[in-house]
Design an enzyme around this catalytic site. Sequence first.
Site, PDB file in Angstrom:
ATOM      1  CG  HIS A   1      -2.034   0.900   1.282  1.00 33.66           C
ATOM      2  ND1 HIS A   1      -2.444   1.673   0.232  1.00 33.66           N
ATOM      3  CD2 HIS A   1      -2.840   1.259   2.314  1.00 33.66           C
ATOM      4  CE1 HIS A   1      -3.454   2.464   0.610  1.00 33.66           C
ATOM      5  NE2 HIS A   1      -3.721   2.227   1.881  1.00 33.66           N
TER       6      HIS A   1
ATOM      7  CG  HIS B   1      -4.393   0.233  -8.221  1.00 30.64           C
ATOM      8  ND1 HIS B   1      -5.719   0.144  -7.894  1.00 30.64           N
ATOM      9  CD2 HIS B   1      -3.871   1.193  -7.429  1.00 30.64           C
ATOM     10  CE1 HIS B   1      -6.001   1.028  -6.955  1.00 30.64           C
ATOM     11  NE2 HIS B   1      -4.896   1.683  -6.639  1.00 30.64           N
TER      12      HIS B   1
ATOM     13  CG  ASP C   1       2.666   4.306  -3.889  1.00 29.27           C
ATOM     14  OD1 ASP C   1       1.798   3.439  -3.703  1.00 29.27           O
ATOM     15  OD2 ASP C   1       2.737   5.364  -3.233  1.00 29.27           O
TER      16      ASP C   1
HETATM   17  C1  SDX Z   1      -1.576   2.048  -3.362  1.00 35.36           C
HETATM   18  O1  SDX Z   1      -6.240   0.516  -3.236  1.00 35.36           O
HETATM   19  C2  SDX Z   1      -5.809   1.665  -3.488  1.00 35.36           C
HETATM   20  O2  SDX Z   1      -6.512   2.542  -4.002  1.00 35.36           O
HETATM   21  C3  SDX Z   1      -4.363   1.909  -3.107  1.00 35.36           C
HETATM   22  C4  SDX Z   1      -3.769   3.244  -3.537  1.00 35.36           C
HETATM   23  C5  SDX Z   1      -4.432   4.403  -2.835  1.00 35.36           C
HETATM   24  O3  SDX Z   1      -4.410   5.515  -3.395  1.00 35.36           O
HETATM   25  O4  SDX Z   1      -4.863   4.220  -1.673  1.00 35.36           O
HETATM   26  O5  SDX Z   1      -3.894   3.413  -4.935  1.00 35.36           O
HETATM   27  C6  SDX Z   1      -2.297   3.328  -3.162  1.00 35.36           C
HETATM   28  O6  SDX Z   1      -1.488   1.265  -2.454  1.00 35.36           O
HETATM   29  C7  SDX Z   1      -1.049   1.729  -4.726  1.00 35.36           C
HETATM   30  C8  SDX Z   1      -0.378   0.318  -4.809  1.00 35.36           C
HETATM   31  C9  SDX Z   1       1.010   0.406  -4.221  1.00 35.36           C
HETATM   32  N1  SDX Z   1       1.602  -0.946  -4.075  1.00 35.36           N
HETATM   33  C10 SDX Z   1       2.567  -1.350  -4.934  1.00 35.36           C
HETATM   34  O7  SDX Z   1       3.011  -0.687  -5.865  1.00 35.36           O
HETATM   35  C11 SDX Z   1       3.122  -2.733  -4.595  1.00 35.36           C
HETATM   36  C12 SDX Z   1       3.286  -3.564  -5.868  1.00 35.36           C
HETATM   37  N2  SDX Z   1       1.968  -3.880  -6.362  1.00 35.36           N
HETATM   38  C13 SDX Z   1       1.420  -5.201  -6.127  1.00 35.36           C
HETATM   39  O8  SDX Z   1       1.740  -5.718  -4.861  1.00 35.36           O
HETATM   40  C14 SDX Z   1      -0.047  -5.302  -6.521  1.00 35.36           C
HETATM   41  O9  SDX Z   1      -0.161  -4.761  -7.763  1.00 35.36           O
HETATM   42  C15 SDX Z   1      -1.120  -4.725  -5.605  1.00 35.36           C
HETATM   43  C16 SDX Z   1      -1.015  -5.231  -4.213  1.00 35.36           C
HETATM   44  C17 SDX Z   1      -1.056  -3.235  -5.600  1.00 35.36           C
HETATM   45  C18 SDX Z   1      -2.476  -5.147  -6.166  1.00 35.36           C
HETATM   46  O10 SDX Z   1      -2.396  -6.499  -6.273  1.00 35.36           O
HETATM   47  P1  SDX Z   1      -3.669  -7.484  -6.409  1.00 35.36           P
HETATM   48  O11 SDX Z   1      -4.864  -6.775  -6.918  1.00 35.36           O
HETATM   49  O12 SDX Z   1      -3.810  -8.225  -5.134  1.00 35.36           O
HETATM   50  O13 SDX Z   1      -3.145  -8.375  -7.591  1.00 35.36           O
HETATM   51  P2  SDX Z   1      -2.342  -9.706  -7.396  1.00 35.36           P
HETATM   52  O14 SDX Z   1      -1.255  -9.559  -6.382  1.00 35.36           O
HETATM   53  O15 SDX Z   1      -3.334 -10.793  -7.229  1.00 35.36           O
HETATM   54  O16 SDX Z   1      -1.603  -9.834  -8.816  1.00 35.36           O
HETATM   55  C19 SDX Z   1      -2.281 -10.355  -9.949  1.00 35.36           C
HETATM   56  C20 SDX Z   1      -1.164 -10.853 -10.861  1.00 35.36           C
HETATM   57  C21 SDX Z   1      -0.206 -11.793 -10.121  1.00 35.36           C
HETATM   58  O17 SDX Z   1       0.375 -12.636 -11.108  1.00 35.36           O
HETATM   59  P3  SDX Z   1      -0.230 -14.173 -11.271  1.00 35.36           P
HETATM   60  O18 SDX Z   1      -0.106 -14.822  -9.916  1.00 35.36           O
HETATM   61  O19 SDX Z   1      -1.653 -13.995 -11.738  1.00 35.36           O
HETATM   62  O20 SDX Z   1       0.683 -14.789 -12.333  1.00 35.36           O
HETATM   63  O21 SDX Z   1      -0.360  -9.732 -11.264  1.00 35.36           O
HETATM   64  C22 SDX Z   1       0.946  -9.877 -10.730  1.00 35.36           C
HETATM   65  C23 SDX Z   1       0.870 -10.894  -9.609  1.00 35.36           C
HETATM   66  O22 SDX Z   1       2.111 -11.543  -9.430  1.00 35.36           O
HETATM   67  N3  SDX Z   1       1.353  -8.577 -10.201  1.00 35.36           N
HETATM   68  C24 SDX Z   1       2.606  -8.103 -10.242  1.00 35.36           C
HETATM   69  C25 SDX Z   1       2.541  -6.825  -9.655  1.00 35.36           C
HETATM   70  N4  SDX Z   1       1.285  -6.556  -9.282  1.00 35.36           N
HETATM   71  C26 SDX Z   1       0.554  -7.653  -9.621  1.00 35.36           C
HETATM   72  N5  SDX Z   1       3.768  -8.653 -10.692  1.00 35.36           N
HETATM   73  C27 SDX Z   1       4.885  -7.892 -10.572  1.00 35.36           C
HETATM   74  N6  SDX Z   1       4.895  -6.639 -10.012  1.00 35.36           N
HETATM   75  C28 SDX Z   1       3.761  -6.090  -9.547  1.00 35.36           C
HETATM   76  N7  SDX Z   1       3.794  -4.864  -8.995  1.00 35.36           N
END
Ligand code: SDX
Length: 384
Positions: free
Chosen positions: A227, A266, A320
Amino acid sequence: MSDESIQETQFSRGLEGIIAAETKIGYVDGLNGKLVYRGYDINVLAEQSNYEEVSYLLLKGHLPSKDEYDQYVAGLKKSMDLEKDEYDLISQVSKTSHPMSTLRTMVSYIGGKDSGSVEPDLEKQEDISVNLIAKLPTIVAAINRATQGREFVKPDPDLSYSSNFFYMSTGRKPDTVEARMLDTALMLHADHGMNASTFAAMLTISTLSDMYSAVTSAVSTLKGPLHGGANERALALIRKVGTPENADKVIGDMIEKKEKIMGFGHRVYKVYDPRAKILKEYAKYVAEKNNKPELFHTAEKIEEVMINKLGSKGIFPNVDFYSGMIYYSMGFEPEIFTPIFAVGRISGWVSRALEYLSDNRLFRPKARYIGESELRKYTPINER
Ligand code: SDX
């Protein structure tokens, strides 16, 4: 209505896709990359508004008249400063804690001193909300100063909200571009639907706890790298990659190992985060202005590699990825980036918690039981 009579909805890990509340405060259009606060597009607000006005809009539901604005801003300025014991605690806790932990402590400490905060009535919680909006920048600025071993800088009543935050943090007044960039960044971070930290605030207030406790929950939740903690780690990643030429290999290896690339992806946006678009322009500007284009070019190359490899899965830069470069160019160290996120998000947290409190229902989801199917016989320890 008892539990039995409620039609059990489908189980969704992480409550993905589950609607847990109704709101008029704003919405995120994840497929078209749009963000709206109380009916206003974020691009219009970023262009024409300021943080004071946006925080009022989120709280009250309309843009303030001149009188409403002046009265609101005067109220913020009156509550902005901290008391001696609060500055002293920041000095003490900052010696051993990450700035986000110190921020969590300070919201809780200030709340503990406000005896009236235990009243569940809406009006008292509204007063606490405005008090927290006023104090967050001063707390985070003081944490920044203490972490750097510098003297505290008291707020200057002649400065705007974001310029005061800059001044109290760095000891100097921002130039017009720095002032605009920081104010825009705070507006872009102000609200974002049912994100984890906002949900934490709403969940806490739904027990009729107080707003200080709700914001303490929110700060604790924002701290996580999935997050708000991503902005600090995104800059570290860009610096680790170092040059555009390294991006393909470093990022490719990380994706191979299923590592999450900070600043990308996201739960809601499956296209480019509209906030990242605005922040990227500012990051480009500061890179060129400071004659340090390498960091920005490396970031751009990481973005290109990520979109080529994972764009088809809806993974794009989020808020971010570029924000850290902007804060760093202003002299903020990475460990203060997430507290800056909290300075922006405080108005979204309290606005949504107040909205939920006005038509409250205790949050209490269920868990699907997948444990022992039969009752087990208890055996005393000396027989096990
Ligand atoms: C914020 O919710 C909000 O509105 C949050 C926010 C706000 O303003 O409050 O926008 C602020 O928190 C933004 C997000 C910041 N976090 C990051 O940048 C951390 C990296 N991002 C990931 O951890 C991820 O994208 C999340 C947690 C943000 C969202 O993930 P989800 O919806 O739980 O998706 P997931 O983890 O189930 O991923 C789906 C697929 C997976 O691959 P498969 O298992 O299907 O093969 O996408 C891949 C994931 O491995 N994936 C990524 C990735 N994000 C998703 N792979 C590599 N790098 C990434 N960043």
